[in-house]
Design a protein around this motif. Structure first.
Motif, mmCIF file in Angstrom:
data_model
loop_
_atom_site.group_PDB
_atom_site.id
_atom_site.type_symbol
_atom_site.label_atom_id
_atom_site.label_comp_id
_atom_site.label_asym_id
_atom_site.label_seq_id
_atom_site.Cartn_x
_atom_site.Cartn_y
_atom_site.Cartn_z
ATOM 1 N N THR A 238 21.947 9.640 22.353
ATOM 2 C CA THR A 238 20.641 10.548 22.870
ATOM 3 C C THR A 238 20.180 10.190 24.149
ATOM 4 O OG1 THR A 238 19.327 8.860 21.663
ATOM 5 C CG2 THR A 238 19.815 10.779 20.488
ATOM 6 N N ARG A 242 20.124 13.138 27.314
ATOM 7 C CA ARG A 242 18.572 13.341 28.026
ATOM 8 C C ARG A 242 18.820 13.016 29.378
ATOM 9 N NH1 ARG A 242 16.068 10.676 23.342
ATOM 10 N NH2 ARG A 242 15.877 8.781 24.829
ATOM 11 N N ARG A 250 15.119 15.807 23.352
ATOM 12 C CA ARG A 250 15.556 14.912 22.358
ATOM 13 C C ARG A 250 16.613 15.680 21.688
ATOM 14 N NH1 ARG A 250 11.661 13.556 17.038
ATOM 15 N NH2 ARG A 250 13.445 12.709 15.626
#
Length: 346
Positions: A238, A242, A250
């Motif tokens: 993640t 990002r 998210r």
């Protein structure tokens, strides 16, 4: 999980070579007798997009049987066993990503970045091939993706991304790029793995790493060291997504489509405060309807939002004021657009 049939009818006698009756009758009888031919007949039904047969079969089951039957059908719909160009036995499965984004979506997601992040994270360490569809999908539309439609999407992704994109457009699954503010969308992927590896994992009853993110997995617990490895891999994945795409606030992998919808419905996707109350407000209003359809009219106030919830027939279900700051206002509108059939400002 696919049933492992024993070819018997529950009385100890061998099951008959074929069942009479409609395709729906045969599906029900094969499923109830735990017959291995259920999978074959279900595959034929799904591949021909005969959703009406599945609906008819569902109607022939007792009420207490329907959730298990539907769950099994929808799970099998998102996975196929096939032989690849090299003659290897392969299982191809759809997987879904839940994404919270901010800003315009006129450009597709950075699927190359996501694929590299998945590869480097080790989340799909048994994958022989992984592909993602370069499109933002609307979770609200995905709610109505029936089992036969899920199989159709899988088959088109196996053919090419162009075919899958055409299907997504025809079925109106794409997120509206004109929508503004913070919202929840999805990305769909296809993972191919050697069938022998999957069969071994099934025998060991190991949980799917992609489904650990929801924190509500019912399979036997992993070794703490392995569980920590998977959670660190999720965090690494993640963070990489990002960092590479500033629109992404998210991003979490979520197993199958039902897992995705459950994950997106969780309150922790919203900030603490009245956003959680707003989600509960919509859930309660939905429970008061026969079809779960809720329309809302919102009025912006100096303190936040005043929300009126209506049923499909225009009947006022409830109304309430929610105290929200500037950042939460966008998230509240995104939540309402996700949960409600329509959101009007007035």
């Amino acid at each position: 999980m696919t049933k492992s049939g024993n070819g018997r009818d529950g009385t100890g006698k061998p099951a008959p070579s074929r069942f009479t009756g409609t395709p729906a009758d045969r599906l029900v009888r094969l499923w109830r007798s735990n017959d291995e031919r259920f999978d074959e007949l279900l595959d034929e039904t799904l591949d021909s997009r005969r959703q009406a047969v599945l609906e008819a079969a569902l109607g022939k089951l007792h009420e207490e049987e329907r959730p298990e039957f539907l769950d099994e059908v929808e799970t099998i719909a998102e996975s196929v066993r096939r032989t690849d160009a090299q003659g290897d036995d392969i299982i191809a499965t759809l997987f879904w990503l839940a994404v919270e984004v901010s800003g315009e979506l006129t450009q597709p997601p950075s699927v190359d970045v996501i694929e590299r992040a998945l590869d480097s994270s080790g989340l799909l360490e048994n994958a022989s091939d992984t592909r993602l569809l370069p499109a933002w999908l609307d979770p609200e539309a995905l709610v109505y993706l029936e089992a036969a439609d899920r199989r159709a999407l899988l088959q088109r992704m196996l053919t090419s991304n162009d075919e899958a994109l055409r299907f997504a457009k025809d079925e109106e699954l794409l997120a509206d790029p004109a929508d503004a503010g913070i919202r929840l969308v999805s990305v769909v992927g296809l993972v191919e793995e050697e069938a022998s590896l999957i069969d071994d994992l099934d025998q060991e009853a190991l949980p799917d790493p992609l489904q650990l993110v929801g924190g509500d997995y019912d399979e036997p617990e992993l070794d703490p060291v392995e569980e920590e490895r998977i959670r660190q891999a999720l965090a690494s994945f993640t963070d990489a997504v990002r960092t590479a795409d500033p629109r992404v606030r998210r991003c979490e992998p979520a197993g199958g489509l039902n897992d995705l919808l459950d994950l997106l419905a969780e309150a922790d996707w919203a900030d603490e405060g009245d956003l959680g109350e707003l989600a509960s407000f919509i859930d309660v209003a939905s429970d008061e309807t026969s079809d779960a359809v809720v329309d809302t009219v919102v009025t912006r106030t100096p303190q936040g939002l005043f929300v009126r919830a209506y049923g499909a027939d225009g009947h006022l279900l409830d109304e309430r004021a929610f105290a929200l700051d500037g950042n939460q206002m966008d998230q509240a509108m995104a939540l309402l657009n996700q949960r409600c059939r329509s959101v009007a400002e007035g």
